[in-house]
Design a protein around this motif. Structure first.
Motif, PDB file in Angstrom:
ATOM      1  N   GLY A 491       0.762  -1.237   0.000  1.00 26.97           N
ATOM      2  CA  GLY A 491       0.000   0.000   0.000  1.00 26.97           C
ATOM      3  C   GLY A 491       0.791   1.284   0.000  1.00 26.97           C
ATOM      4  O   GLY A 491       0.202   2.362  -0.108  1.00 26.97           O
ATOM      5  N   ILE A 492       2.122   1.216   0.122  1.00 30.22           N
ATOM      6  CA  ILE A 492       2.945   2.434   0.072  1.00 30.22           C
ATOM      7  C   ILE A 492       3.274   2.708  -1.398  1.00 30.22           C
ATOM      8  O   ILE A 492       4.039   1.972  -2.025  1.00 30.22           O
ATOM      9  CB  ILE A 492       4.248   2.278   0.874  1.00 30.22           C
ATOM     10  CG1 ILE A 492       3.944   1.949   2.346  1.00 30.22           C
ATOM     11  CG2 ILE A 492       5.099   3.550   0.758  1.00 30.22           C
ATOM     12  CD1 ILE A 492       3.366   3.086   3.136  1.00 30.22           C
ATOM     13  N   ARG A 493       2.688   3.767  -1.957  1.00 34.41           N
ATOM     14  CA  ARG A 493       2.888   4.055  -3.383  1.00 34.41           C
ATOM     15  C   ARG A 493       4.139   4.876  -3.642  1.00 34.41           C
ATOM     16  O   ARG A 493       4.938   4.548  -4.521  1.00 34.41           O
ATOM     17  CB  ARG A 493       1.671   4.800  -3.941  1.00 34.41           C
ATOM     18  CG  ARG A 493       0.566   3.892  -4.444  1.00 34.41           C
ATOM     19  CD  ARG A 493      -0.394   4.668  -5.334  1.00 34.41           C
ATOM     20  NE  ARG A 493       0.294   5.443  -6.358  1.00 34.41           N
ATOM     21  CZ  ARG A 493      -0.293   6.365  -7.119  1.00 34.41           C
ATOM     22  NH1 ARG A 493      -1.580   6.624  -6.964  1.00 34.41           N
ATOM     23  NH2 ARG A 493       0.391   7.024  -8.033  1.00 34.41           N
ATOM     24  N   THR A 494       4.300   5.961  -2.888  1.00 39.89           N
ATOM     25  CA  THR A 494       5.394   6.887  -3.157  1.00 39.89           C
ATOM     26  C   THR A 494       5.943   7.420  -1.848  1.00 39.89           C
ATOM     27  O   THR A 494       5.177   7.722  -0.932  1.00 39.89           O
ATOM     28  CB  THR A 494       4.917   8.078  -4.015  1.00 39.89           C
ATOM     29  OG1 THR A 494       4.267   7.584  -5.190  1.00 39.89           O
ATOM     30  CG2 THR A 494       6.082   8.970  -4.415  1.00 39.89           C
ATOM     31  N   VAL A 495       7.263   7.536  -1.755  1.00 39.46           N
ATOM     32  CA  VAL A 495       7.910   8.169  -0.604  1.00 39.46           C
ATOM     33  C   VAL A 495       8.910   9.180  -1.134  1.00 39.46           C
ATOM     34  O   VAL A 495       9.785   8.839  -1.947  1.00 39.46           O
ATOM     35  CB  VAL A 495       8.622   7.141   0.292  1.00 39.46           C
ATOM     36  CG1 VAL A 495       9.263   7.844   1.495  1.00 39.46           C
ATOM     37  CG2 VAL A 495       7.658   6.056   0.764  1.00 39.46           C
ATOM     38  N   LEU A 496       8.771  10.422  -0.675  1.00 41.94           N
ATOM     39  CA  LEU A 496       9.704  11.488  -1.032  1.00 41.94           C
ATOM     40  C   LEU A 496      10.482  11.907   0.204  1.00 41.94           C
ATOM     41  O   LEU A 496       9.913  12.050   1.282  1.00 41.94           O
ATOM     42  CB  LEU A 496       8.972  12.716  -1.573  1.00 41.94           C
ATOM     43  CG  LEU A 496       8.435  12.696  -3.002  1.00 41.94           C
ATOM     44  CD1 LEU A 496       7.172  11.864  -3.092  1.00 41.94           C
ATOM     45  CD2 LEU A 496       8.156  14.119  -3.477  1.00 41.94           C
ATOM     46  N   VAL A 497      11.769  12.107   0.040  1.00 40.61           N
ATOM     47  CA  VAL A 497      12.628  12.640   1.097  1.00 40.61           C
ATOM     48  C   VAL A 497      13.297  13.904   0.544  1.00 40.61           C
ATOM     49  O   VAL A 497      13.973  13.852  -0.488  1.00 40.61           O
ATOM     50  CB  VAL A 497      13.690  11.614   1.539  1.00 40.61           C
ATOM     51  CG1 VAL A 497      14.584  12.212   2.619  1.00 40.61           C
ATOM     52  CG2 VAL A 497      13.033  10.333   2.032  1.00 40.61           C
ATOM     53  N   ASN A 498      13.043  15.012   1.211  1.00 42.33           N
ATOM     54  CA  ASN A 498      13.571  16.301   0.755  1.00 42.33           C
ATOM     55  C   ASN A 498      13.258  16.568  -0.719  1.00 42.33           C
ATOM     56  O   ASN A 498      14.080  17.067  -1.481  1.00 42.33           O
ATOM     57  CB  ASN A 498      15.080  16.379   1.017  1.00 42.33           C
ATOM     58  CG  ASN A 498      15.397  16.362   2.504  1.00 42.33           C
ATOM     59  OD1 ASN A 498      14.813  17.111   3.279  1.00 42.33           O
ATOM     60  ND2 ASN A 498      16.292  15.475   2.916  1.00 42.33           N
ATOM     61  N   GLY A 499      12.024  16.200  -1.100  1.00 43.58           N
ATOM     62  CA  GLY A 499      11.532  16.501  -2.432  1.00 43.58           C
ATOM     63  C   GLY A 499      11.925  15.532  -3.515  1.00 43.58           C
ATOM     64  O   GLY A 499      11.507  15.686  -4.670  1.00 43.58           O
ATOM     65  N   ARG A 500      12.704  14.507  -3.188  1.00 41.58           N
ATOM     66  CA  ARG A 500      13.125  13.524  -4.184  1.00 41.58           C
ATOM     67  C   ARG A 500      12.441  12.187  -3.940  1.00 41.58           C
ATOM     68  O   ARG A 500      12.305  11.741  -2.797  1.00 41.58           O
ATOM     69  CB  ARG A 500      14.648  13.353  -4.159  1.00 41.58           C
ATOM     70  CG  ARG A 500      15.374  14.550  -4.775  1.00 41.58           C
ATOM     71  CD  ARG A 500      16.843  14.550  -4.457  1.00 41.58           C
ATOM     72  NE  ARG A 500      17.545  13.345  -4.905  1.00 41.58           N
ATOM     73  CZ  ARG A 500      18.828  13.101  -4.651  1.00 41.58           C
ATOM     74  NH1 ARG A 500      19.548  13.983  -3.953  1.00 41.58           N
ATOM     75  NH2 ARG A 500      19.399  12.003  -5.083  1.00 41.58           N
TER      76      ARG A 500
END
Length: 524
Positions: A491-500
């Motif tokens: 269920g985790i589609r997208t993860v961004l860290v500091n905009g990336r």
């Protein structure tokens, strides 16, 4: 032009405000705008229709101090939506290194899963520089751990710190806080901290308070003496005025079930008096710790080598066996989760399953491997867990580590919380109606960041760092189990860290945009 536009998602901003359908614009690694942004030009667009869009999860209680150096991709954490980790908890840490490095490394066996990681530092700035050079996939802030402070100044013996030693510990703590540490932690079930008096804890609390930093407590006892242990925390918090966090608030052993409600009453009364105290918890009914934690304090005095030698004495073993007759947990509740050698048939089995003489098994394993033997320990109440999860002053902390299932840190049968803590919370407690979506997100993001003093994290607010998770509420869930823990969640589609973008559609893209967060200069 906006760098990245996340459109059509159910935005839950981490403040506790109700969720709303909105777009999120990101530029320069920061949140640019949140609202109806239809028609805004963007270099990249992510369609989040049907998904929750929220801040990246701020894991306020972790032990990734060394595992992020072994593998900075932070596989088990970032794939479940964690974008910031607070390390140095439970008094377990890797700096400052004062005196015997081998002895300190032995005491930190719980953290030290990859022997190839060299300790090429002596103080917090040196360690943070090494961590920054590793370029982790997640952001990292650090507490100053009490074990290196006490072991380096007082040693591993059973005695109170002298006034001069207290001054030295406080001086080292102050230097580390001034270098950017987010606070200090203690772990009063771990030697040599079992021998620390309240005067010592009060002295450390005053240093933390003088710089408005956090004091996190792994308390003296989560079993029969839980309430007395909570009272000790509250006395120090009230005497010093420091921002105080009780780590993983639970009660161990069936005879202690229900005491958590009373502990929360004590916390509420202190908060009503103006004491800044809160707690964290993870959504599991079992914990994880070195097997040596079961030993009485006197048996651990002198450090790991002295402890192991002591366990060769038959009279010592008999004395420990006698004290173990009244443990809150039984041997069926204790599973050996990791030993530092390949020994088939041991890891993943309960002590009771390994032999009829459970005490003998534990004494043999600790005698052979010291603090490097890990256990998963049950004996907790779901009612107690729900009481803590629902309390407004609690936040979520996994108490896990960033693990790599394909490397040295992925050996053994680790606690599933390192892979599934946050998805489990939403699957078991939001979809079932035990927590609202907005409150669960707040406990994982803005609320956790506030406890850690990370002002730039945890909220989808213009100007703040763009750490973002996009997940599907009806699909999110942990796949990691106690028997088979090294599985990434659904269920985790997208993860961004500091905009990336670091994770997309369940795949780690190999990006490592995390930053070392310093309290004096938060992002460096």
């Amino acid at each position: 032009m906006t760098d990245l536009l996340i459109t059509g998602g159910l935005v839950t901003d981490g403040t506790g405000a109700p969720e709303r359908t909105a777009d999120v614009a990101i530029s320069g690694g920061r949140i640019e705008a949140v609202g109806d942004l239809a028609g805004r030009p963007a270099a990249q667009v992510i369609d989040a229709s049907g998904c929750v869009v929220c801040p990246g999860f701020v894991d306020v209680h972790t032990h990734s101090d060394l595992t992020l150096l072994s593998n900075p991709y932070a596989q088990s954490k970032v794939r479940q939506g964690v974008t910031t980790e607070l390390i140095g908890n439970c008094g377990l840490g890797v700096t400052p290194v004062v005196g015997d490095l081998a002895a300190l490394r032995g005491a930190a066996g719980y953290l030290d899963l990859d022997p190839s990681v060299a300790w090429d530092w002596s103080d917090l700035p040196g360690y943070l520089d090494v961590l920054a050079a590793a370029r982790p996939a997640v952001n990292v802030a650090s507490l100053v751990a009490h074990i290196p402070l006490r072991a380096g100044v007082v040693g591993f013996g059973d005695r109170a710190a002298s006034p001069e030693e207290l001054d030295r510990m406080c001086g080292l703590l102050g230097e580390a806080l001034d270098a950017g540490a987010a606070g200090v932690s203690t772990g009063l079930m771990y030697a040599p901290l079992t021998f620390a008096h309240e005067e010592e804890l009060t002295a450390l609390g005053r240093i933390a308070a003088s710089r408005d930093r956090l004091f996190a407590w792994h308390i003296r006892d989560y079993g029969d003496h839980l309430l007395d242990s909570v009272r000790e925390v509250l006395r120090v918090a009230e005497a010093t005025g420091c921002r105080t966090q009780i780590s993983h608030l639970i009660a161990v052993g069936r005879r202690n079930w229900g005491k958590v409600a009373r502990a929360l009453e004590l916390i509420d009364a202190a908060r009503d008096r103006g004491v800044d105290v809160a707690a964290d918890v993870y959504p599991y009914l079992a914990g994880n710790a070195p097997l040596s934690q079961l030993l009485p304090a006197w048996a651990q005095a002198g450090g790991e080598d002295a402890m192991r030698h002591r366990l060769t004495d038959a009279s010592v073993r008999d004395r420990i066996r006698e004290e173990w007759r009244d443990l809150p947990n039984g041997w069926p509740d204790i599973t050996v989760s990791r030993i530092p050698v390949d020994r088939p048939g041991v890891e993943g089995r309960t002590v009771a399953d390994l032999a009829e003489d459970g005490a003998g098994v534990v004494l043999d394993l600790v005698g052979e491997f010291g603090n490097a033997v890990m256990m998963v320990a049950g004996g907790r109440s779901e009612e107690d867990l729900l009481a803590v999860l629902r309390h407004p002053a609690t936040v979520i902390g996994s108490d896990g580590q960033a693990l790599d299932p394909g490397g040295p840190t992925g050996a053994g049968v680790p606690h599933p919380r390192s892979y599934g803590c946050y998805p489990r919370l939403f699957a078991d407690h939001v979809r079932t109606g035990r927590l609202t979506l907005a409150e669960a997100v707040r406990k994982c993001t803005g609320g956790a960041a506030a406890r850690a003093g990370l002002a730039d994290r945890g909220e989808l607010v213009p100007g703040k760092a763009a750490d973002v998770v996009v997940f599907t509420l009806d699909r999110i869930g942990d796949r990691a189990t106690y028997a088979d823990p090294q599985q990434y969640p659904d269920g985790i589609r997208t993860v961004l860290v500091n905009g990336r973008v670091v994770v997309q559609d369940g795949t780690h893209l190999g990006e490592r945009p995390g930053r070392v967060l310093r309290a004096t200069q938060e992002d460096k």
